[in-house]
Design a protein around this motif. Structure first.
Motif, PDB file in Angstrom:
ATOM      1  N   UNK A 137      52.905 -59.268   0.191  1.00 49.68           N
ATOM      2  CA  UNK A 137      52.815 -60.719  -0.007  1.00 49.68           C
ATOM      3  C   UNK A 137      51.969 -61.338   1.093  1.00 49.68           C
ATOM      4  N   UNK A 138      51.237 -62.398   0.729  1.00 54.28           N
ATOM      5  CA  UNK A 138      50.363 -63.060   1.703  1.00 54.28           C
ATOM      6  C   UNK A 138      50.697 -64.536   1.874  1.00 54.28           C
ATOM      7  N   UNK A 139      51.506 -65.090   0.972  1.00 58.06           N
ATOM      8  CA  UNK A 139      51.907 -66.487   1.064  1.00 58.06           C
ATOM      9  C   UNK A 139      53.184 -66.575   1.898  1.00 58.06           C
ATOM     10  N   UNK A 140      53.076 -67.168   3.082  1.00 63.17           N
ATOM     11  CA  UNK A 140      54.191 -67.199   4.030  1.00 63.17           C
ATOM     12  C   UNK A 140      55.420 -67.903   3.462  1.00 63.17           C
ATOM     13  N   UNK A 141      55.243 -69.095   2.879  1.00 68.09           N
ATOM     14  CA  UNK A 141      56.375 -69.854   2.372  1.00 68.09           C
ATOM     15  C   UNK A 141      57.067 -69.130   1.216  1.00 68.09           C
ATOM     16  N   UNK A 142      56.266 -68.544   0.330  1.00 63.59           N
ATOM     17  CA  UNK A 142      56.843 -67.806  -0.790  1.00 63.59           C
ATOM     18  C   UNK A 142      57.610 -66.585  -0.313  1.00 63.59           C
ATOM     19  N   UNK A 143      57.055 -65.879   0.665  1.00 60.42           N
ATOM     20  CA  UNK A 143      57.722 -64.692   1.205  1.00 60.42           C
ATOM     21  C   UNK A 143      59.061 -65.081   1.836  1.00 60.42           C
ATOM     22  N   UNK A 144      59.059 -66.189   2.592  1.00 58.26           N
ATOM     23  CA  UNK A 144      60.286 -66.640   3.248  1.00 58.26           C
ATOM     24  C   UNK A 144      61.332 -67.056   2.218  1.00 58.26           C
ATOM     25  N   UNK A 145      60.887 -67.792   1.207  1.00 56.05           N
ATOM     26  CA  UNK A 145      61.810 -68.244   0.168  1.00 56.05           C
ATOM     27  C   UNK A 145      62.430 -67.061  -0.566  1.00 56.05           C
TER      28      UNK A 145
END
Length: 202
Positions: free
Chosen positions: A150-158
């Protein structure tokens, strides 16, 4: 210590006493069944005294939740501090799940019941924010080093948060009895969290 410093210290001590009593009653009797008067009776104060420090029960719940998030953050700092960000991410996931399993009533206050309705919406962003930042910082290091799919930080955290929260919540609401015996639950959930995170690794 001067008079003003002593008064400030006394105010802090009273707020801590009120918060401590509220947390104990919220955990033992439930938030809905606990009133300001109940809390006041427990510490031998008048309800009016509590209202000098907290405008209502919602604001008191917000403060109790903040203390709970600080407990979780302390767990992260002591149990999830590996220098390798991927290994640290695994530690964060397991620490989160373990915290929820060991503190079910506290976890319920933090994440399951409705958020305090009468607290400024901007304050909700601060409650638990440091815990989320701890996860974000770790994921950012993983992404910067190209260690995850994954490269999208917010999506990965969510996604990571949702996975951990889902596992804990399923157990707290007794939805995992068909999967494993009670004594096996911690091991099963830790393995599930680890398995999920490993799927994110390149």
């Amino acid at each position: 210590m001067g008079i003003s410093e002593r008064k400030k210290r006394e105010k802090i001590d009273k707020k801590e006493l009120i918060r401590s009593a509220a947390m104990k009653m919220f955990l033992e009797d439930g938030y809905a069944k606990t009133s300001i008067r109940n809390i006041a009776d427990a510490i031998e104060y008048s309800p009016g005294t509590i209202y000098l420090y907290y405008k209502d029960k919602d604001e008191l719940l917000y403060e109790v939740q903040r203390d709970a998030y600080l407990k979780m953050l302390e767990d992260f700092k002591t149990k999830a501090k590996h220098k390798d960000p991927v290994k640290r991410l695994l530690q964060i996931g397991k620490t989160y799940v373990t915290f929820g399993l060991k503190n079910p009533e506290l976890y319920d206050l933090m994440f399951i019941i409705r958020a305090p309705m009468n607290v400024d919406e901007n304050l909700h962003k601060d409650n638990g924010g440091e815990c989320f930042e701890y996860l974000l910082d770790c994921l950012e290091s993983c992404i910067d080093k190209d260690l995850l799919k994954v490269t999208d930080l917010q999506q990965a955290a969510l996604q990571c948060w949702a996975m951990a929260h889902g596992l804990v919540s399923l157990h707290l609401r007794c939805r995992l009895k068909m999967i494993a015996e009670e004594k096996e639950i911690p091991k099963v959930l830790a393995a599930a969290m680890e398995g999920y995170i490993k799927q994110l690794i390149k």
